[in-house]
Design an enzyme around this catalytic site. Structure first.
Site, PDB file in Angstrom:
ATOM      1  CD  GLU A   1      13.185 104.982  93.671  1.00  0.00           C
ATOM      2  OE1 GLU A   1      14.101 105.213  92.844  1.00  0.00           O
ATOM      3  OE2 GLU A   1      13.041 103.885  94.237  1.00  0.00           O
TER       4      GLU A   1
ATOM      5  CB  VAL B   1      14.693  96.447  96.783  1.00  0.00           C
ATOM      6  CG1 VAL B   1      15.962  96.136  96.012  1.00  0.00           C
ATOM      7  CG2 VAL B   1      15.020  97.192  98.072  1.00  0.00           C
ATOM      8  CB  ALA B   2      14.239  96.914  91.122  1.00  0.00           C
TER       9      ALA B   2
ATOM     10  CG  HIS C   1      15.796 106.259  89.667  1.00  0.00           C
ATOM     11  ND1 HIS C   1      16.516 105.140  90.031  1.00  0.00           N
ATOM     12  CD2 HIS C   1      15.553 106.121  88.337  1.00  0.00           C
ATOM     13  CE1 HIS C   1      16.697 104.365  88.964  1.00  0.00           C
ATOM     14  NE2 HIS C   1      16.114 104.931  87.920  1.00  0.00           N
TER      15      HIS C   1
ATOM     16  CG  ASP D   1      19.431 106.465  92.917  1.00  0.00           C
ATOM     17  OD1 ASP D   1      18.582 106.542  92.010  1.00  0.00           O
ATOM     18  OD2 ASP D   1      19.590 105.463  93.631  1.00  0.00           O
TER      19      ASP D   1
END
Ligand SMILES: [Zn+2]
Length: 233
Positions: free
Chosen positions: A205, A147-148, A208, A162
């Site tokens: 990802e 997670v950012a 994303h 997303d």
């Protein structure tokens, strides 16, 4: 997913705003760039060190480039209940329409996220690792790999989405492969490609997508770059 409805367009202020906010972005060269952001999407660039950074759609946010202050823009509510920056809406809608015309059904699984929501995501992830028995230090480390940290997620800009499949009609793989082939035509790039994880700092990802505008997206796609590499050129 139902089509995004233009009638639901509404104007919102991003957090911590009093009409005007200053966003300071440090680009790869390490020089600070200051954008003066108004409550309208128009942006007056006060000081830039590279021409490309004149374009607000090319703002770099990653693990080393934090959103240093509030960010302002006009959000638009999609029928799925997510918000995105209105500047990316027309192309996002067009991309979804064209995908559906080809019999592939995508949905926006995540759009704009507040700083607080990002913080909550991080906390939840850390707690999940703690519940699995990891030490506090390791739980934090593992969570931050996935997670950012708050202020370091593109979702806080509202120009990243997303995109996954509407499971009743499509599967994720067909959505991801359509996007990988076509998203650049609409100004979107796959932000975290499989072969760039050491540069982006994020795992692959395929869902994303980040809006950068048609010109940059075409260059990035054709040259097989990630955003960090493109901005460094
Ligand atoms: Zn995302």
């Amino acid at each position: 997913m139902k089509k995004m409805n233009k009638n639901k367009r509404k104007k919102l202020s991003f957090p911590a705003l009093f009409g005007i906010a200053f966003l300071s972005v440090t680009i790869l060269s390490g020089n600070a760039v200051y954008y003066k952001l108004k409550s309208t999407p128009e942006i007056e660039v006060k000081k830039v060190s590279a021409e490309k950074t004149n374009d607000p759609m090319l703002i770099l946010v990653n693990r080393t480039h934090k959103i240093s202050c509030g960010y302002n823009g006009e959000l638009i509510l999609l029928d799925c209940g997510k918000y995105v920056d209105s500047r990316i809406y027309p192309q996002l809608q067009k991309m979804f329409d064209d995908m559906r015309d080809e019999g592939i059904y995508p949905i926006v699984n995540e759009g704009y996220r507040t700083n607080e929501e990002q913080e909550q995501m991080m906390e939840d992830k850390i707690n999940a690792y703690l519940n699995e028995g990891y030490s506090e230090k390791l739980a934090k480390k593992l969570a931050e790999e996935l997670v950012a940290p708050p202020g370091m997620s593109e979702h806080e800009l509202g120009i990243a989405v997303d995109i996954v499949a509407d499971k009743s009609k499509s599967d994720n793989e067909e959505v991801y492969s359509w996007l990988a082939e076509n998203a650049h035509k609409y100004g979107f790039i796959q932000r975290y490609p499989q072969d760039k994880t050491n540069i982006t700092g994020f795992e692959y990802e395929p869902w994303h997508y980040r809006y950068v505008g048609s010109e940059a997206a075409a260059d990035i796609h054709e040259q097989g770059l990630c955003l960090e590499e493109y901005l460094e050129l």
